[in-house]
Design an enzyme around this catalytic site. Structure first.
Site, PDB file in Angstrom:
ATOM      1  N   GLU A  46     102.907  42.412  24.209  1.00  0.00           N
ATOM      2  CA  GLU A  46     102.311  42.994  22.562  1.00  0.00           C
ATOM      3  C   GLU A  46     102.984  44.196  22.585  1.00  0.00           C
ATOM      4  OE1 GLU A  46      98.872  41.500  21.886  1.00  0.00           O
ATOM      5  OE2 GLU A  46      98.426  40.708  23.372  1.00  0.00           O
ATOM      6  N   ARG A  99      95.910  39.799  38.471  1.00  0.00           N
ATOM      7  CA  ARG A  99      96.444  41.195  37.235  1.00  0.00           C
ATOM      8  C   ARG A  99      96.433  42.135  38.643  1.00  0.00           C
ATOM      9  NH1 ARG A  99      93.285  42.371  32.159  1.00  0.00           N
ATOM     10  NH2 ARG A  99      94.198  43.594  32.511  1.00  0.00           N
ATOM     11  N   LYS A 145      92.869  50.288  26.168  1.00  0.00           N
ATOM     12  CA  LYS A 145      93.402  50.374  24.626  1.00  0.00           C
ATOM     13  C   LYS A 145      92.756  51.218  24.053  1.00  0.00           C
ATOM     14  CE  LYS A 145      97.937  47.527  23.888  1.00  0.00           C
ATOM     15  NZ  LYS A 145      97.703  46.565  24.618  1.00  0.00           N
TER      16      LYS A 145
END
Length: 643
Positions: free
Chosen positions: A97, A324, A334
């Protein structure tokens, strides 16, 4: 005092860039430099108190044998994935994204998706999942593409989910006509209650009251959404899945929502935008992806992924999920990173104390070291929580084999060798690598005045100190004979030593009576004719947080900031070999840096080992003749310094 010391000479300015055996005793420095709490100010003198150091793993004493760079594709999870679907044409995709900068965790996804395709002679798309114009910015598109190239991968094609907006809309209408989707007008709270409340745990699940409206009515309402009849959150297109299924990803997920924001590529054409759950699998299908590889957080989504492909009657790729990568001792979200930037705790998104990929690049971490780290960890379905020390061990091993050596003095004091003539100059040959002769050699001037690190001299000697002290001898790296300190000068106001006097212990018999010193230290000679020394500002980066789990700290991660996360040495000196290192950069010529022309490499590719100090690179703040160095990692793990 009579010496030939000269003002440090700065390197000539370099054109601005577009994108941004002889080691001696490996003693760590024991003097406290200035520190910086908020850049770009030069730090105040250190205080006595120190934060609780981050717990460290012990680094290996000898470099490990290199691991096969393709080992993660030859065995384990990824081998099983390929064997499950052994395609003649492997096609993968990396679908970020474009709403933020990639971090160290994304490096695993990049390495897996691009590497899997490359290993099997296939191709990998870079597809920007640009379905949310409210959060996307051009700088993120550019940064992501640059980082992928830097890691050594070239996308087969750069595509965008928005390329398929027309096709996605057609499939949405097709799904409605098949009675597989409906327009819902429920509020967020109502939808949450339909799913059983918070996380589906507080009550029974039940269908939306709009679920059974006629397909023609839903189709009319969907077109009305597109034409501007409704405001954001007044209407949604939801997929008619199975509300009784135990998998939350089958609870009538949203397929389209209204966003009154122009899109960076399609402008004002659309007021409705597809969700990730509707877009992702269909774009995979449109691009004929053979293996859709993603993290285990999307494991439950595999059911809805396959359901939608079947429902709209398109090719169904195979989705498989791996664990992950997450680093402890830092933050990666973020929102938290933005808070650190806006609070001026760090300089920006590329501050070397962060673990965004642009920050690691600026810090000087080579792309090959990042890929080696991912490969060493291997790939499985388990979540990988790794300490920063483990990452730094890999980087250290990688740099040990790939970068040259130079002599760097962080906190210099002059040593005047009184029994040498004022104009004495002796060229000392130094190898750039003690193990690899292909690195070459260079010469540095040994003169009457040399600079050593302040920590390598003590006013009062002790039995456990093996460097320079009054009446004690020490070797200077590669200089034929040792020097012995005879006296020193001090500034009465500060109490600091300002100069040391010594004699060069060259035996009268030409060397027959030479006694090898116990320790050798780095040094930089003073010679205006050789433009030596070169003055530099050196930034030593330690852990940004004091604990292994900043989010769990009392008061949260912002209350866990290490006040000594950056230490600045504003008056460091480095030998003239730096000029050749700059000309010959990048170091090493690997991954995305291997095709860069000499002299055009980014500042961060000027990497070297500062003997007895650590590994360093030049920082992009090196402008106007100024040299700024970033420490990449220390020579060995230092539990007392948090990094």
């Amino acid at each position: 005092m009579g010496d030939n010391s000269a003002e440090p000479v700065a390197l000539p300015e370099r054109p601005k860039l577009d994108d941004i055996g002889i080691d001696g005793q490996p003693n760590e420095k024991n003097t406290k430099p200035a520190k910086a709490s908020k850049p770009p100010k030069v730090a105040k003198p250190a205080k006595g108190s120190k934060p609780q150091p981050v717990k460290k793993e012990k680094a290996p004493s000898t470099p490990a044998a290199p691991i096969d760079p393709n080992s993660m594709f030859k065995e384990g999870f990824l081998k099983t994935v390929f064997n499950e679907k052994p395609s003649e044409k492997v096609i993968t995709r990396f679908p970020p994204e474009p709403n933020g900068f990639l971090h160290i965790g994304h490096s695993k996804a990049i390495a897996i998706n691009f590497g899997f395709a490359r290993y099997h002679n296939g191709v990998c798309y870079l597809r920007f999942d640009d379905t949310n114009p409210e959060a996307e910015e051009e700088k993120y598109f550019t940064a992501i593409e640059n980082i992928i190239q830097w890691l050594g991968f070239t996308p087969y094609k750069v595509t965008y989910s928005s390329d398929n907006f027309d096709k996605l809309y057609e499939r949405a209408e097709f799904l409605i006509q098949k009675d597989g989707a409906y327009v819902c007008h429920c509020s967020d709270t109502e939808i949450k209650q339909q799913k059983g409340g918070e996380k589906g745990a507080s009550g029974p699940r039940y269908a939306c009251p709009h679920r059974d409206r006629p397909t023609s009515e839903s189709l009319t309402e969907f077109r009305a959404m597109k034409d501007g009849k409704y405001k954001p959150r007044e209407a949604f297109l939801r997929m008619k899945q199975d509300i009784t299924d135990g998998n939350p990803q089958m609870w009538d997920l949203a397929a389209y929502r209204i966003l009154e924001k122009p899109h960076h590529r399609t402008g004002d054409k659309w007021r409705i935008y597809p969700t990730y759950d509707f877009t992702h699998c269909l774009c995979d299908s449109f691009e004929n992806i053979s293996h859709s590889l993603c993290t285990t957080e999307f494991q439950l989504s595999r059911v809805s992924y396959e359901w939608l492909c079947d429902a709209v009657e398109v090719y169904k790729p195979m989705q498989r999920e791996y664990g992950r990568l997450n680093l402890t001792g830092t933050v990666l979200s973020k929102r938290k990173l933005l808070n650190l930037v806006n609070s001026q705790i760090v300089r920006g998104w590329d501050d070397p104390r962060l673990y965004t990929l642009i920050a690691l690049r600026r810090r000087g971490i080579p792309p090959g070291a990042i890929l080696a780290f991912v490969n060493e960890l291997g790939v499985s379905t388990a979540l990988t929580n790794i300490q920063i020390t483990r990452f730094e061990q890999t980087v250290r091993r990688y740099l040990e084999q790939t970068v040259p050596r130079l002599m760097l003095v962080l906190d210099p004091i002059p040593v005047v060798i009184d029994n040498l003539p004022d104009d004495y100059i002796e060229d000392i040959e130094l190898p750039f690598s003690p193990k690899d002769p292909t690195f070459g050699t260079h010469t540095v001037p040994f003169t009457k005045t040399v600079y050593i690190d302040r920590s390598d001299f003590r006013e009062v000697d002790s039995k456990d100190f093996f460097r320079l002290a009054p009446g004690k001898s020490v070797g200077l790296l590669k200089v034929p004979f040792p020097i012995k300190a005879t006296s020193f000068e001090k500034d009465e106001a500060s109490g600091k030593v300002t100069a040391v006097h010594a004699v060069y212990e060259r035996p009268e018999d030409g060397g027959m009576g030479f006694k090898k010193p116990k320790t050798y230290i780095q040094w930089v000679g003073s010679s205006p004719a050789h433009h030596s020394p070169i003055k530099a500002e050196v930034r030593i980066f330690n852990a940004l947080f004091r604990s292994e789990h900043p989010d769990s700290a009392e008061g949260g991660y912002m209350n866990d900031i290490n006040p000594d996360s950056e230490e600045i040495y504003p008056n460091a000196m480095i030998e003239t070999g730096l000029e050749e290192i700059r000309r010959r950069a990048p170091w090493p010529e690997e991954e995305g840096e291997k095709d860069v022309k000499k002299g055009e490499a980014g500042w961060e590719t000027v990497r070297f080992q500062g003997l007895r100090v650590g590994y360093f690179c030049m920082d992009r703040d090196s402008e106007g003749g100024k040299v700024v160095l970033n420490r990449i990692v220390s020579l060995k793990e230092d539990a007392g310094k948090g990094g």
